[in-house]
Design an enzyme around this catalytic site. Sequence first.
Site, short mmCIF file in Angstrom:
data_model
loop_
_atom_site.label_atom_id
_atom_site.label_comp_id
_atom_site.label_asym_id
_atom_site.label_seq_id
_atom_site.Cartn_x
_atom_site.Cartn_y
_atom_site.Cartn_z
N GLU A 146 0.68 -1.31 -0.14
CA GLU A 146 -0.03 -0.07 0.17
C GLU A 146 0.75 1.25 -0.01
OE1 GLU A 146 -3.81 1.58 1.97
OE2 GLU A 146 -2.27 0.90 3.39
N GLY A 280 3.51 2.04 10.96
CA GLY A 280 3.18 1.49 12.10
C GLY A 280 2.92 -0.06 11.70
N MET A 282 0.65 -2.79 8.69
CA MET A 282 -0.22 -2.90 7.27
C MET A 282 -1.11 -3.92 7.35
SD MET A 282 -0.91 -1.65 4.29
CE MET A 282 -2.06 -2.59 3.26
N GLU A 283 -2.26 -3.80 7.05
CA GLU A 283 -3.39 -4.58 7.08
C GLU A 283 -3.53 -5.65 6.26
OE1 GLU A 283 -5.18 -1.01 4.83
OE2 GLU A 283 -3.89 -1.29 6.37
N ASN A 284 -2.70 -6.12 5.47
CA ASN A 284 -2.89 -7.25 4.36
C ASN A 284 -3.60 -8.30 5.06
OD1 ASN A 284 -0.31 -5.96 3.19
ND2 ASN A 284 0.68 -6.94 5.21
N HIS A 316 -6.83 -1.53 15.26
CA HIS A 316 -6.83 -0.77 13.87
C HIS A 316 -6.60 -1.83 12.92
CE1 HIS A 316 -6.17 3.01 11.77
NE2 HIS A 316 -5.62 2.48 10.84
N GLU A 317 -5.72 -2.49 12.84
CA GLU A 317 -5.40 -3.29 11.63
C GLU A 317 -6.29 -4.33 11.59
OE1 GLU A 317 -3.28 -2.00 9.65
OE2 GLU A 317 -2.61 -0.55 11.36
#
Length: 890
Positions: A146, A280, A282-284, A316-317
């Site tokens: 991203e 911080g 990444m939501e993969n 959050h992720e």
Amino acid sequence: MLDKSSKVAGRVLLPDYVKPECYDLKVTPDLVAYTFDGLVSIKMTTKDSFPDEESKKITLHAKELMFRSAKFQTEDGKVVAADEIHVNMKATTVTFIFSDSIPQSSSITLVIDFVGCLNNQMAGFYRSHYTDKNGNDKIVASTQFEALDARRAFPCVDEPAAKATFLLTLVVPADLECMSNMPESKRVTVNDNKVEVSFLESPKMSSYLLAWCIGEFDYVQAQTASGVLIKVYAPRGKAASCQYALDCGVKALDSFNDFFGVNYPLPKLDMVAIPEFAAGAMENWGLITYRLVDMLIDPATASNSQKQRVRTVVCHEIAHQWFGNLVTMTWWDDLWLNEGFASWAENYAAHEAFPDYQMWEQFVVDHLSRALKLDGLLSSHPIQVPIHHAEEVEQVFDAISYCKGGSVVRMIKAVLGMENFRKGLGNYMKKYAYGNTETLDLWQAWEEVSGMPVSEMMASWTEQMGFPLLKVLKEDWQDDKVVLELEQSWFLADGSDTPDDGKDKLWTIPILTCTSAGTQEDMVLMREKTASVTIPLQSKDDWVKLNAGQEVPMRVQYSEEMLSRLSKAVRTKEMKSSADRVGLIIDAYALVKANQMMSPESLIRLLSGYKDEEDCVVWQGLSDILGGLEMVLSEDEKIFVNYQDFARSLVLPLVEKVGWEAKKDDAHLTSILRGIMVSLLCTFCSDDISVKQEAKRRSEAFLEDPTNVSVLPTDIKVPVFQIFLKSGGEKEYDAVKAYYYKTNDNAERKTVLNSLGSAEDEKLKVATLDWTTSGEIKLQDFFYAIGSVSRSGKKGRVISWKYFQDHHQRLKEMLGNSNPSLMDAVIVMSAGSFCSLEKAEEITKFFKDHPYPKNERKIAQMTENMRANGKFLTILQASDLSKSEFWSSL
């Protein structure tokens, strides 16, 4: 209100006459030469017609890749090789030109053989290094796609709406672990030292969510209530530091399953700590990657601030697994749909797990405060920011997309109520699962369940820049009620005149109020320039606060009478909500800074009413205000002396209430408050003999024996080190710096980086800058030490800015093609602490002469804020704050 057709206009997209349906990707990295071989087969459907000039071309996104060959195969088995391969480095595309036309209304398989670079820029498919417990250099190869870096790892349609399924195969050394979004489907030994690992096909998703990791890992695991296996991976030897994040992850996933009414759809969820990471986390989808300090902690020694940080980042992720991954924005102009909701959701899940954290009260001094600071600038941007070229999105991963986005989600939840809010979200998730949406789709989902004009109301908050100032024009106090006449206008942080094109700006404002009886149930939607509201009172002496709970992202300007009543409610603690008490003073500070009919004298008197305040959330806001005034007033020595004495008078009573010593029964927020207190002592009382001695005693004892956590708890370590360094010399500096090399904990190393600049000796400040930019400190971390110099006072600001000017070309080369957010941080840390119009002009001229195109927005925001602070100083100097008798009258 924006419609979908107007939003699409101007977007630079790839031709859509061929559409990827499934990528079958094989990657073979060389972890010594830092390269990788790639082979991708892309199943594509073709449209029933496309331009003649495009009939023999296929264009994909590609960056920093080299191509050996390409061919496509038709449904009937015909194979057509590419005659030409054209790479457009500026557009980051590759075009394959074939001798035969591409069949229409059909499907083809495009096969591409390519080579890439395993870079060290924390973008695309990249390498990061760490030292294991035996002192050996180790490598982790992982991905960060991203927003626009999947194209660095394989040719693809790198656009969020181009969803496809993915099959991945990795050929890796047999002694390393590897993982991807989905579980393994097959593992084959290639030779004595390599294995070929294949993974199950992913659900339909955007290219930026594909991910894989290769390295030496340990892990811990647990199963959620719904049966999802969660594993938390870390470099070998650090498994014990994974448990806290695992517990957070299990609670968060179960919480969101319940909240959305849609179960997490993948069979597993991995979370991996990466040694070098630009953001911080990444939501993969199914494989979340984290910076080490944002996932790995030892609960026995970590500060409560660190624990809270890890919990909110994990929440959050995991929220993104639904909002962003299952349902994805169609284009980057709706980035906020991802980040704004996840910013709200991280607080929701953390609050559900730990109500004593007071996450919604902290939201006011964190997310909401950051949003309003940035959105009060003319260099801000709307939440739904127009994006034409995808590269533009890299400049809007900021407090507008995250914090203002989260704030408007919080506002709409307050308006709709939790039941309709959740029901609308659940319907939205089910309707658009595995698809793409626009912001309007979310508004309509809430409208359908609530019957309220959500689209109309929310357009004013997301489609235009800025936020309103709600001003009390008139008031009529009666025995049992008060009638207020209100006016709204566009608030600008520096008090400048409203631009002509903004004088007619209006917002649909929910008018939420509270009195001594609590929050009023009735709510009015203010759509016009002015409105009249009637609020019931308990008595004729009652008080009224507008924007109860600070639910709406706006500022409020009260009359003198209202402010007097509110001040008394703060002093007597009759105003019980910490969000309301802190919201009052934060608004007051912003109004004085903007020269909006509130005097500096009134602000200081209002501040003095917080002397007996004990609430951590309120002190988070007070600390921010006291620090802001300190930075500005340090430019005026005469006022500064009096202001320091005043600030001490606020801070010292807190020492008696909280103390230096951590206690076993301390509440979560008590420990955080102690950290705030010591930070304020560092700013305003570091020359006090008792403060210096306490910091010296604790620092020396800890540096002598770093296992002695009780003598220097992590919550207060940075400010204690800073006081120690301020009053010390080279010996103390060397002792703190040496700790960087003694510890293997990245959070502790960050503590050192955030402290060293406090040394008073100018040579030591420059030495800090030389060290942190030498290449010895990881790219993800080196700007922290720059910030420690620039924030250390007037002398530090000058040194750090001069250093940047002298070395900016070297710094630019260090960061190369890494994420622009890193250079944003370097620029702000180096130059962002000045408070004068002259420095703003000097800095603006420097960046005009030395352009940084990818950082233009951040530079504009930084210099505009600097000018606002310069104007603020002038306002303060023209007030009675310049007279000693004013301060003695308090």
